[in-house]
Design a protein around this motif. Structure first.
Motif, PDB file in Angstrom:
ATOM      1  N   GLY A 116       0.794  -1.223   0.000  1.00  0.00           N
ATOM      2  CA  GLY A 116       0.000   0.000   0.000  1.00  0.00           C
ATOM      3  C   GLY A 116       0.828   1.275   0.000  1.00  0.00           C
ATOM      4  O   GLY A 116       0.490   2.249  -0.677  1.00  0.00           O
ATOM      5  N   SER A 117       1.928   1.283   0.755  1.00  0.00           N
ATOM      6  CA  SER A 117       2.716   2.518   0.868  1.00  0.00           C
ATOM      7  C   SER A 117       3.275   2.940  -0.478  1.00  0.00           C
ATOM      8  O   SER A 117       3.244   4.132  -0.833  1.00  0.00           O
ATOM      9  CB  SER A 117       3.875   2.322   1.859  1.00  0.00           C
ATOM     10  N   TYR A 149      -4.658   7.541   7.270  1.00  0.00           N
ATOM     11  CA  TYR A 149      -3.422   6.771   7.116  1.00  0.00           C
ATOM     12  C   TYR A 149      -3.219   6.437   5.651  1.00  0.00           C
ATOM     13  O   TYR A 149      -4.091   5.847   5.017  1.00  0.00           O
ATOM     14  CB  TYR A 149      -3.447   5.484   7.969  1.00  0.00           C
ATOM     15  N   GLU A 222      -9.595   7.740   2.646  1.00  0.00           N
ATOM     16  CA  GLU A 222      -9.991   6.336   2.799  1.00  0.00           C
ATOM     17  C   GLU A 222     -11.523   6.312   2.885  1.00  0.00           C
ATOM     18  O   GLU A 222     -12.093   7.093   3.665  1.00  0.00           O
ATOM     19  CB  GLU A 222      -9.440   5.758   4.105  1.00  0.00           C
ATOM     20  N   ASP A 255      -8.170   5.775  -1.187  1.00  0.00           N
ATOM     21  CA  ASP A 255      -7.191   4.810  -0.687  1.00  0.00           C
ATOM     22  C   ASP A 255      -7.954   3.621  -0.098  1.00  0.00           C
ATOM     23  O   ASP A 255      -8.442   3.664   1.031  1.00  0.00           O
ATOM     24  CB  ASP A 255      -6.301   5.486   0.361  1.00  0.00           C
ATOM     25  N   ILE A 258      -7.262  -0.838   2.832  1.00  0.00           N
ATOM     26  CA  ILE A 258      -7.983  -1.691   3.791  1.00  0.00           C
ATOM     27  C   ILE A 258      -9.364  -2.057   3.270  1.00  0.00           C
ATOM     28  O   ILE A 258      -9.799  -3.206   3.355  1.00  0.00           O
ATOM     29  CB  ILE A 258      -8.139  -0.973   5.153  1.00  0.00           C
ATOM     30  N   LYS A 284      -3.119  -5.317   0.432  1.00  0.00           N
ATOM     31  CA  LYS A 284      -3.700  -6.227   1.430  1.00  0.00           C
ATOM     32  C   LYS A 284      -4.574  -7.349   0.831  1.00  0.00           C
ATOM     33  O   LYS A 284      -4.073  -8.372   0.418  1.00  0.00           O
ATOM     34  CB  LYS A 284      -4.469  -5.427   2.479  1.00  0.00           C
TER      35      LYS A 284
HETATM   36  C1  PLP Z   1      -5.378   3.135   3.899  1.00  0.00           C
HETATM   37  C2  PLP Z   1      -3.977   2.621   3.854  1.00  0.00           C
HETATM   38  N1  PLP Z   1      -3.127   3.085   2.925  1.00  0.00           N
HETATM   39  C3  PLP Z   1      -1.868   2.633   2.835  1.00  0.00           C
HETATM   40  C4  PLP Z   1      -1.390   1.679   3.692  1.00  0.00           C
HETATM   41  C5  PLP Z   1       0.031   1.206   3.590  1.00  0.00           C
HETATM   42  O1  PLP Z   1       0.067  -0.105   3.151  1.00  0.00           O
HETATM   43  P1  PLP Z   1       1.350  -1.019   3.405  1.00  0.00           P
HETATM   44  O2  PLP Z   1       1.439  -1.227   4.880  1.00  0.00           O
HETATM   45  O3  PLP Z   1       1.041  -2.260   2.612  1.00  0.00           O
HETATM   46  O4  PLP Z   1       2.530  -0.313   2.866  1.00  0.00           O
HETATM   47  C6  PLP Z   1      -2.241   1.150   4.678  1.00  0.00           C
HETATM   48  C7  PLP Z   1      -1.762   0.131   5.610  1.00  0.00           C
HETATM   49  O5  PLP Z   1      -2.402  -0.229   6.573  1.00  0.00           O
HETATM   50  C8  PLP Z   1      -3.559   1.643   4.773  1.00  0.00           C
HETATM   51  O6  PLP Z   1      -4.385   1.216   5.717  1.00  0.00           O
END
Ligand code: PLP
Length: 457
Positions: A116-117, A149, A222, A255, A258, A284
């Motif tokens: 996700g990041s 997040y 989100e 985003d 989740i 995820k």
């Molecule tokens: C909404 C959201 N974006 C991005 C991320 C980042 O994902 P990752 O931990 O796979 O890098 C997360 C992780 O929990 C998330 O909840």
């Protein structure tokens, strides 16, 4: 003993994500050994229902042989293929196509990441490139929500609005702006859905006008805020925010890292809100955590602007492991499982989970119950009228987590006394009931905590 030496090795060498390093050294690791369905087993043989699906990612549940087979087959045949030099693999092409078929609206171009990041990070790069292509590079300011997040990359962590991701890291950057969350339980305008929507719309409008619409590139959101404490906006909120974005020519990034892949019911939560964003980020549940993978969904319009803007030049964004064939093979099989019963089961189990959590509402510590589908939270307070959070002295994130663990349940215990739930979609009725029962036990035990009693006295 094997487990003791493992704990020592972990203490000496393994750096854990989002942890107090000293705190972790003191407590030591808990090693998980195996898992099946919704149950995880630790090194000592203690079994628990995983009410958090790992890190809200193992949506399909553990132990699906067909996923293991899909990965093994792909590894035997072609364990790696780069996407550079116009090369590719069948699994990645098929997964992109299957995802595009199911994506909301015209989100038909897929860029695969490792999680996700880097999906969020990629959108920032694509958006910058998009505005350069349009000849408006000055549109370089980004807005997101408090309590949001968006991952932990250098840039994404500044879109994230949780203090520990900023302190000590020199974040956020001055081009990263925030507006208040909808957080219904603690919203200064009260709990009326229309008032919350109006207040968020006004805040977004005001922020865009303060920065200048000609400078604002994108708004990140989100569909349900996860790591901020499972904050569910009122129905119509996302659509209203999208309208503001359209009015000011600001791109919307949903985003769904989740919320995607059945977590709230459908494959993508923004479809429930009847919103087609310009970008969607996922990870995820895409591979159910069996192997790493994320995906950026890009609208046809944005894709074409970027493609035409670059012309014959290469667009300098890429990862060695983008569109990894093994992850893609897993993604294809996981998608098949979702559509062959898991999504349906998740909807039923989610309704039972929400009803069960609502049945805890009369517990003296439960101030709020919220969620959608298999994504939920209860917020604990010591005074329901005043909505007083649990005292820090009661160390909710450690002690409540431990109580649930000992009762045979894994949950996410946030530091402010919010308990998060995101069980695998495969949960049976009796597993959902056990989640509720074991939570009730943990709540009763928390009521006996001297630090909680002192706060309630
Ligand atoms: C909404 C959201 N974006 C991005 C991320 C980042 O994902 P990752 O931990 O796979 O890098 C997360 C992780 O929990 C998330 O909840």
């Amino acid at each position: 003993m094997l487990s003791n030496s493992l704990i020592e090795l972990d203490r000496a060498h393994l750096v854990h994500p989002v942890a107090s390093y000293r705190g972790h050294e003191r407590l030591g690791v808990r090693v998980l050994k195996s898992a099946k369905g919704a149950t995880v087993t630790d090194m000592s043989g203690h079994q628990m229902i995983d009410g958090f699906a790992g890190l809200w990612c193992v949506n399909a549940g553990y132990g699906h042989e067909s996923i293991v087979e899909a990965a093994a087959k792909q590894m035997r045949e072609l364990p790696y293929a780069t996407g550079y030099f116009s090369l590719g693999s069948e699994a990645a092409i098929r997964l992109a196509s299957e995802l595009a078929d199911r994506a909301p609206g015209d989100l038909t171009h897929i860029y695969f990441t490792l999680g996700g990041s880097d999906a969020v990070d990629s959108t920032v790069r694509f958006i910058r490139y998009y505005y350069h292509s349009l000849g408006t590079p000055q549109k370089d300011q980004f807005i997101s929500l408090e309590q949001g997040y968006h991952g932990s990359s250098t840039v994404g962590a500044g879109l994230t609005a949780l203090p520990i991701f900023h302190a000590g890291f020199g974040l956020p950057f001055d081009w990263q702006h925030k507006i208040p969350s909808h957080y219904a339980y603690r919203n200064p305008v009260g709990t009326d859905p229309q008032a919350i929507i109006a207040s968020s719309v006004a805040a977004l409008r005001a922020k865009i006008e303060e920065i200048g619409a000609e400078r604002v590139a994108a708004f990140y959101v989100e569909p349900i805020q996860g790591s901020g404490g499972v904050l569910v906006p009122p129905k119509g909120w996302l659509k209203a925010m999208h309208e503001v974005c359209k009015e000011y020519d600001v791109l919307l990034v949903a985003d769904e890292v989740i919320t995607g892949f059945g977590r709230t019911g459908p494959l993508f939560a923004c479809s429930e809100d009847d919103v087609v964003p310009d970008f969607m980020t996922t990870a995820k549940g895409l591979t159910s955590g069996y192997v790493p993978m994320g995906a950026v969904f890009m609208s046809d319009r944005v894709y074409n602007v970027i493609a035409d803007g670059a012309g014959a030049a290469a667009i300098g964004h890429g990862y060695t492991y983008s569109a990894h064939p093994v992850s893609a093979a897993v993604g294809l099989e996981v998608l098949r499982l979702y559509e062959n019963g898991l999504l349906e089961n998740g909807i039923k189990a989610g309704a039972r989970l929400m009803a069960g959590l609502h049945s805890l509402a009369d517990h003296p510590l439960v101030g709020d119950v919220r969620g959608r589908g298999m994504l939920a939270a209860i917020e604990l307070v010591t005074d329901k009228q005043k909505k007083t959070p649990l005292p820090a002295a009661a160390d909710p994130s450690r002690r409540i987590f431990d109580r649930a663990w000992d009762n045979g349940l894994v949950i996410r215990a946030f530091g402010n006394g919010v308990l998060g739930y995101a069980p695998p979609l495969c949960c049976t009725e009796s597993e959902i009931d056990a989640i509720i029962e074991r939570t009730r036990m943990a709540l009763d035990q928390t009521l006996e905590d001297p630090d909680v009693r002192a706060a309630m006295a």
